[in-house]
Design an enzyme around this catalytic site. Structure first.
Site, mmCIF file in Angstrom:
data_model
loop_
_atom_site.group_PDB
_atom_site.id
_atom_site.type_symbol
_atom_site.label_atom_id
_atom_site.label_comp_id
_atom_site.label_asym_id
_atom_site.label_seq_id
_atom_site.Cartn_x
_atom_site.Cartn_y
_atom_site.Cartn_z
ATOM 1 N N SER A 102 0.812 -1.217 0.000
ATOM 2 C CA SER A 102 0.000 0.000 0.000
ATOM 3 C C SER A 102 0.845 1.266 0.000
ATOM 4 O O SER A 102 1.557 1.542 -0.955
ATOM 5 C CB SER A 102 -0.963 -0.042 1.199
ATOM 6 O OG SER A 102 -1.928 0.968 1.116
ATOM 7 N N ASP A 241 -2.838 6.418 -3.374
ATOM 8 C CA ASP A 241 -1.650 5.801 -2.791
ATOM 9 C C ASP A 241 -1.145 4.695 -3.712
ATOM 10 O O ASP A 241 -1.676 4.486 -4.805
ATOM 11 C CB ASP A 241 -1.932 5.287 -1.372
ATOM 12 C CG ASP A 241 -2.846 4.083 -1.336
ATOM 13 O OD1 ASP A 241 -3.575 3.859 -2.320
ATOM 14 O OD2 ASP A 241 -2.842 3.360 -0.324
ATOM 15 N N ASP A 243 -1.299 1.514 -3.974
ATOM 16 C CA ASP A 243 -2.139 0.428 -4.495
ATOM 17 C C ASP A 243 -3.550 0.885 -4.838
ATOM 18 O O ASP A 243 -4.390 0.069 -5.211
ATOM 19 C CB ASP A 243 -2.172 -0.754 -3.523
ATOM 20 C CG ASP A 243 -2.976 -0.479 -2.267
ATOM 21 O OD1 ASP A 243 -3.038 0.685 -1.839
ATOM 22 O OD2 ASP A 243 -3.531 -1.440 -1.694
ATOM 23 N N ASP A 245 -6.116 2.076 -3.088
ATOM 24 C CA ASP A 245 -7.313 1.864 -2.271
ATOM 25 C C ASP A 245 -7.629 3.059 -1.381
ATOM 26 O O ASP A 245 -8.605 3.048 -0.645
ATOM 27 C CB ASP A 245 -7.206 0.581 -1.440
ATOM 28 C CG ASP A 245 -6.151 0.643 -0.345
ATOM 29 O OD1 ASP A 245 -5.341 1.594 -0.336
ATOM 30 O OD2 ASP A 245 -6.126 -0.284 0.499
#
Length: 447
Positions: A102, A241, A243, A245
């Protein structure tokens, strides 16, 4: 529920090459997951990753372990975490696996799973996988081994899904939007979504090299996009960010709009259009201003533990749809089964167009209470939260603030950090008491 041995609040995460995030462990993890999933239907999983250089190595290790357990694999390549949740459902897979850490630096990585319906894996399945990890690894018979194939059209499928969450009667034509993809998994997705919906798009953070993910860009490093929005005189900015999410926004004045404000804007729009189901879920870290603003609208508000999985659990218990965290994890279960930065951003854009208001004007409906958050790193084995001086410092702060604020002290679920949060109606008090508690935590850890 038994204590977890490997899984944290957001899957398994760590520094590449150490402890859990190494080829040997990840291959065994793939095999163990395959054993739990085998025989449950299609015997197929999909794997996606962000842009970290270690993703190639870990993808191969997972593929090997899953194949040894008789599981077929669809390889998506670099894809946002919410895309993998969505594609798990559309491909009728038993599970989706994400290789990502992440918002963490490139030298960290992690593994997390989605169930067949695109939600985070249930605790009992994670525990079953952990139980298999303690058994010796054995391959299925050669004629039962799994196969892996690369899926070529995954990005296009997800782009269409995102666009489908934007009202067809609205257009982004005439809007100038800066999008910062953190050199992460949305680099080839988010700019296309926005431009295909009519926006003029200015890209930053869209040149991943395997090492630069989240480096001075993205939702955890907002200076780059704030500067870009002002420089280009853009209407707003999207900061995702690594990833994809989570999302943070920037208004045309360069003000950062965080996850709590985004949740407020989306909930307000849903209320105005008669689509809000019940209330809204935040976390114990959500700004008190969100609760107050929603109360003004007559919208119930509940708090869960920190972590989007716990927001999701409480939403499901309540039968509600909208929730999120100040960090930019935003959920709308009417649109997606997990937090989706791009979809949340599109919902804010729709709210702006529906209200004929700028992002700055919409965000004024919520006044944030000054909130100070200090992270204190601790060594493995230390228990600073048990120290009497730390407990005393919290009691002192709570006594001084009374009903004018609140204190929260918690251990991070993903990093060796103690998070000290103090909220008050006065910024000076917020900072003073947060520093007071953080100093006590530092002393308890020998700093």
């Amino acid at each position: 529920m038994s204590d977890r041995k490997y899984f944290g609040t957001d899957g398994i995460r760590g520094k590449v090459g150490e402890n859990l995030i190494n080829p040997e462990f990840v291959m065994k993890l793939g095999w163990a997951a395959g054993k739990v999933l085998a025989g449950s239907g299609t015997n197929k999983v999909i794997i996606g990753k962000d842009t970290r250089i270690s993703g190639y190595m870990l993808e191969s290790a997972l593929e090997s372990g899953l194949s040894a357990a008789g599981i077929n694999i669809g390889l998506l390549g670099p894809m946002p975490t919410p895309a993998i949740a969505y594609l798990t459902k559309t491909f009728r897979s038993e599970a989706g696996i994400v290789i990502s850490a992440s918002h963490n630096p490139y030298y960290d990585n992690g593994i997390k799973f989605f169930s067949a319906d695109g939600s985070k894996l249930d605790d009992d399945i994670e525990l079953a996988i952990e139980a298999e990890m303690d058994k010796p690894m054995q391959c299925v018979a050669s004629d039962k081994l799994g196969k892996a194939v690369r899926i070529a059209d995954a990005a296009g499928r997800y782009i269409e899904f995102c666009k489908g969450n934007f009202p067809s009667n609205l257009s982004l034509k005439g809007l100038k939007i800066v999008v910062d993809c953190a050199h992460g998994a949305t680099y080839h997705i988010a700019p296309n979504v926005l431009s295909e919906l009519g926006a003029e798009v200015i890209e930053i953070g869209t040149e991943p090299d395997g090492l630069n993910i989240n480096r001075k860009v993205g939702a955890t490093s907002m200076k780059a996009i704030v500067d870009s929005v002002i420089k280009h005189k853009a209407d707003l900015g999207f900061a995702l960010d690594g990833d994809g999410d989570r999302i943070m926004l920037v208004d045309h004045h360069g003000n950062v709009i965080d996850g709590d404000q985004i949740v407020y804007i989306i909930a307000r729009d849903a209320l105005k259009s008669g689509k809000l189901k019940g209330g809204v879920v935040g976390t114990v870290m959500s700004n008190l201003g969100l609760e107050v603003a929603l109360s003004t609208l007559g919208v119930p508000f509940e708090r869960s533990k920190v972590g989007d999985r716990y927001v999701l659990e409480l939403l499901r218990q309540k039968g509600w749809s909208i929730g999120g965290e100040g960090s930019g994890h935003v959920l709308n279960l009417d649109a997606a089964s997990t937090g989706d930065g791009i979809v949340a951003g599109l919902q804010v854009l729709a709210a702006m167009l529906n209200a004929n208001m700028t992002l700055n004007e919409l965000s004024r409906g919520m006044t944030k209470f000054p909130q100070t958050l200090i992270n204190v790193r601790f060594n493995e084995g230390d228990t600073p939260l048990d120290a009497q001086d730390v407990k005393n410092s919290v009691l002192e702060a709570e006594s001084a603030l009374g009903e004018r604020g609140r204190v929260l002290l918690r251990k991070s679920g993903t990093e060796p950090l103690i998070r000290v949060m103090v909220e008050a109606n006065d910024a000076t008090d917020s900072r003073k008491w947060a520093e007071h508690i953080a100093d006590a935590v530092r002393k308890a850890t020998g700093q």
